[in-house]
Scaffold this motif. Sequence first.
Motif, short mmCIF file in Angstrom:
data_model
loop_
_atom_site.label_atom_id
_atom_site.label_comp_id
_atom_site.label_asym_id
_atom_site.label_seq_id
_atom_site.Cartn_x
_atom_site.Cartn_y
_atom_site.Cartn_z
N HIS A 85 0.82 -1.21 0.00
CA HIS A 85 0.00 0.00 0.00
C HIS A 85 0.86 1.27 0.00
N GLN B 228 -10.61 -6.89 -10.46
CA GLN B 228 -10.85 -6.74 -9.03
C GLN B 228 -11.46 -5.36 -8.81
N VAL C 20 2.01 1.94 -3.56
CA VAL C 20 0.95 2.58 -4.35
C VAL C 20 1.00 4.08 -4.14
N ARG C 21 1.18 4.50 -2.89
CA ARG C 21 1.20 5.94 -2.60
C ARG C 21 2.45 6.60 -3.14
N LEU D 220 -12.32 5.83 -4.35
CA LEU D 220 -11.40 5.20 -3.39
C LEU D 220 -9.95 5.33 -3.86
N GLU E 45 -7.84 -7.10 -0.94
CA GLU E 45 -6.66 -7.05 -1.79
C GLU E 45 -6.72 -5.84 -2.72
N ARG E 46 -7.91 -5.58 -3.25
CA ARG E 46 -8.08 -4.40 -4.10
C ARG E 46 -7.76 -3.12 -3.32
N SER E 47 -8.23 -3.06 -2.08
CA SER E 47 -8.02 -1.86 -1.27
C SER E 47 -6.55 -1.63 -0.99
N ARG E 48 -5.85 -2.74 -0.74
CA ARG E 48 -4.41 -2.63 -0.51
C ARG E 48 -3.74 -2.03 -1.73
N MET E 49 -4.18 -2.48 -2.92
CA MET E 49 -3.56 -1.99 -4.14
C MET E 49 -4.12 -0.64 -4.58
N LEU E 50 -4.97 -0.06 -3.76
CA LEU E 50 -5.33 1.35 -3.99
C LEU E 50 -4.62 2.23 -2.97
N GLY E 51 -3.76 1.65 -2.15
CA GLY E 51 -2.95 2.46 -1.24
C GLY E 51 -3.40 2.48 0.20
N TYR E 52 -4.27 1.54 0.60
CA TYR E 52 -4.75 1.55 1.98
C TYR E 52 -4.18 0.36 2.75
N ASP E 53 -3.80 0.60 3.99
CA ASP E 53 -3.22 -0.42 4.84
C ASP E 53 -4.35 -1.21 5.51
N LEU F 217 -5.20 6.82 -9.68
CA LEU F 217 -4.16 6.80 -8.65
C LEU F 217 -3.04 7.78 -9.01
N TRP G 60 -7.18 9.23 -0.88
CA TRP G 60 -6.00 9.47 -0.04
C TRP G 60 -5.10 10.55 -0.60
N TYR H 182 -14.89 -3.22 -6.75
CA TYR H 182 -15.86 -3.37 -5.67
C TYR H 182 -17.22 -3.54 -6.33
N LEU I 292 -20.30 -1.62 -4.96
CA LEU I 292 -20.28 -0.15 -4.89
C LEU I 292 -20.54 0.44 -6.27
N PHE J 51 -5.31 -5.46 -11.89
CA PHE J 51 -5.32 -6.91 -11.75
C PHE J 51 -5.63 -7.63 -13.06
N VAL K 263 -13.40 3.61 3.24
CA VAL K 263 -12.27 2.67 3.20
C VAL K 263 -12.62 1.40 4.01
N ALA L 2 -14.61 -0.63 1.85
CA ALA L 2 -13.73 -1.17 0.81
C ALA L 2 -12.99 -2.41 1.33
#
Lengths: 236, 312, 293
Positions: A76, A91, A79-80, A104, B193-201, A154, A108, A93, A96, A87, B184, B187
């Motif tokens: 993570h 992958q 990514v930042r 999402l 896994e998707r959330s992790r790869m969007l930058g969230y821990d 992103l 951040w 949501y 949503l 993927f 989040v 999410a």
Amino acid sequence: MDSMTLLETHDLTRHFDGIRAVDGVDLSLRQGEIHALIGPNGAGKTTLVSLLSGRIRAQSGRILFQGRDITAMPAHRRVRLGIAYTFQITQIYRALTVFDNVALAVQWQRPANAAAMVMEALERVGLQAERDAIAGTLSYGHQRLLELAMGLALNPRLLILDEPTQGLAESEIARFDAIVRSVVPQATVLLIEHNMDVVMRLAQRITVLDLGRVLATGTPEEIRANRAVQAAYLGE
Amino acid sequence: MTARILWTHVGALAALLAAHVLLPAYHHGNLARIMVLAIYATGYNIAFGYTGLLSLGHALFFGAGLYAAGLTAYYTGLPGWLALLAGPVAGGAVALALGSFALRTAGVAFMIVTLMFAQAFHLAILYLGRWTRGDEGLVIARASRQLFGLDLADGSVRFLVAWALFALTMVAALIIARSGLGRVMVAMRENEERSRMLGYDPYMTKLIALGLSGAMSGLAGGAYALLFGYVGASLASVQYSILPLLYVLLGGAGTVLGPLIGTVAMFYLIDLASNVTDAHQLVTGAALVLLILFAPRGILGSIRDRFARWIP
Amino acid sequence: MDFGPFLLLAVMEGLVSAAVLALTASGLSLVFGIMRVVNVAHGEFFMLGAVLAWFVSQFVPGPAALSFALALILCPLVVGLLAAIADWAVLKRLNYEPEATIVATIGILYILQQAALSLFGPDARPVPAPVDFRVQLPWFGYAGYKLVVVAAAAMILTLLWVVLSRSRAGLIMRATQEDRDMARAFGINVDRVYAGVFALGAALAAMAAVLVVPITQAHYLMGGDPLLLSFITVIIGGLGSLRGTLIAAIVIGLTDGIVSTFFAPTLARIVATLAVALILVVRPQGLFGRTAP
């Protein structure tokens, strides 16, 4: 490392139960290029990009991103830092809305106008009309585009696309070409792709992987002319 | 925040106040208890409903708040508001401590680990019977149950304080649900896994959610101790880990008003059933089985799916 | 009494706990190993076995040994049948989705507990032992029936072992455990195997309860402790591994017996519970399990 290099790996290695999925790979990505990663099934392509994005840990070797050692950094945080991964198997949501999916990716970054940034990403892939749809109800092609929009939103320095055209129709692939071209040269694209037409059209440089090792790296012309590659892959 | 969301929730709070005025006295004690349990369910919902953390050990957080507030009021001369505050502080702290271990697991292992920790806490209360008096429990004197000059043993005061604490919790839940953090959390529930790869821990997000959930559960425990003047080991038993799960499943997981609806519905379901039979455990058990089989989205969740997607 | 004989007594008590625990926990382990179902209602199947044994002892005339033998056969059958119904009516419909299954078995726990309370009442009731003799050791006399429990449990477990490793039914169970879809493709009726395994697991708990009830009495809340101890056993033994479960049951049963002879049982329980929780965090596959489930 020269100033034109965005990411490089040194002797990167990852084994699974004795199988050398990635075995001493040296890879270098230049700022602003479209770089394709090809190779037969089981060559270690997905393992390699999983190492780059931090989804799995390297056993040995190093990964440098903009000159900084990120080998041990969790996914993570990469990514930042600017490494986005889309993927191979979509992958999103599914429960949503399309808007929330992309939001999402934006949240951040704390932009002044998050909604505008979401819509901009949706417009780049042509999904702005679907903003309030539930993501799981989209067609397969649109879900792939949404996945791509999340990657774009992103705002990455490096966008890793894992078989993005898999299962897409010809017309959708044409649209995809244009989107990928629009990413460079501000950012870099690393593309895993089976469709050779797409690779030859888009890539400035190609790295060929076989049995976890780099077989060759070069321009599309050089790769086409390379005998080892022909033997291992193109001529199969 | 859109107007209809605001008015729905303000309306729910107003309805509770109106119920106090309009309903016969029999319901006043019930309603105070329901609202304290609804605080607990709201806290549980932050972890389970929004973040997807199915815990079987929330009695640990409820119990931590219950005993932190109850023992403070029983053994020290500290003012009531400090005893009450000890509830959420203890619940939150215990949740963070437990989470730092338990969140290294997921799914079934997480359920069992939380169950085990809560069980150990329950046994510890029994073991420390010299101070807690175990199952028999402690009755807190009226003099120790004062909050800023208000007598919490008085029925009307008790109702209004329970209402105010519930309102506070519900507004907090609403703010969390509509915040970036809430998004989040959802999410993580939907696709970690998707959330992790969007930058969230994932670990940090879940830890924060569990901490908030624990603090709310601890507030409920503390409020229970002071409003009803009793702390006992049975209130920290495994049944009290299952209750909020039941309320949330019934009302609708991942909805702000679901926990309240579920608590009210379950409370009166058992109340009604006791007129027919004393088998209230049967109602609980059957409700769990039927809900998980036929309506896993709960009352408000089903309404949201069919008619009103805007419900937060 | 000197320390030596005291320790011997503790070990003997521990052996009884170990024997009962091994039976109960192997039922839980079997269900988890083959079906991947965490059965929270397992302790209630244990309780039902004991309560039903009391009913048999009340309503079957004749010598205690006869009615007890009947209970040992009848109670596991009834409990197994109930479990098979629960599997068919609830678990199967949830498609054995792990979290939903746990919530459902919690519901089943409440229902069974309430049923026992309503039909059996809140009191603890004794069941006479089928045999009544004392083994006189130099230092103390010991109830001979407790030794019978250990022997009977050992026999049942040996039989279970033989069935699982040698018989066709065992082969089918193992095939289903390996790969549910493949087993189905080979013509195995997976639904029936699951119902059977769930019934067998519950029946083992019931058997353990029938054996132990002359020592402990029957009570509608007696399912909690065996559930907790079985959980601990199965987790330490390596989730779903029968061999590990048996070894763990012997170790834990003996420890529990010895520790609770010398120390406060509650403290021992607290420590054991925390230890198991930490083991699950550090090694989710259990202490002696090899691969993650």
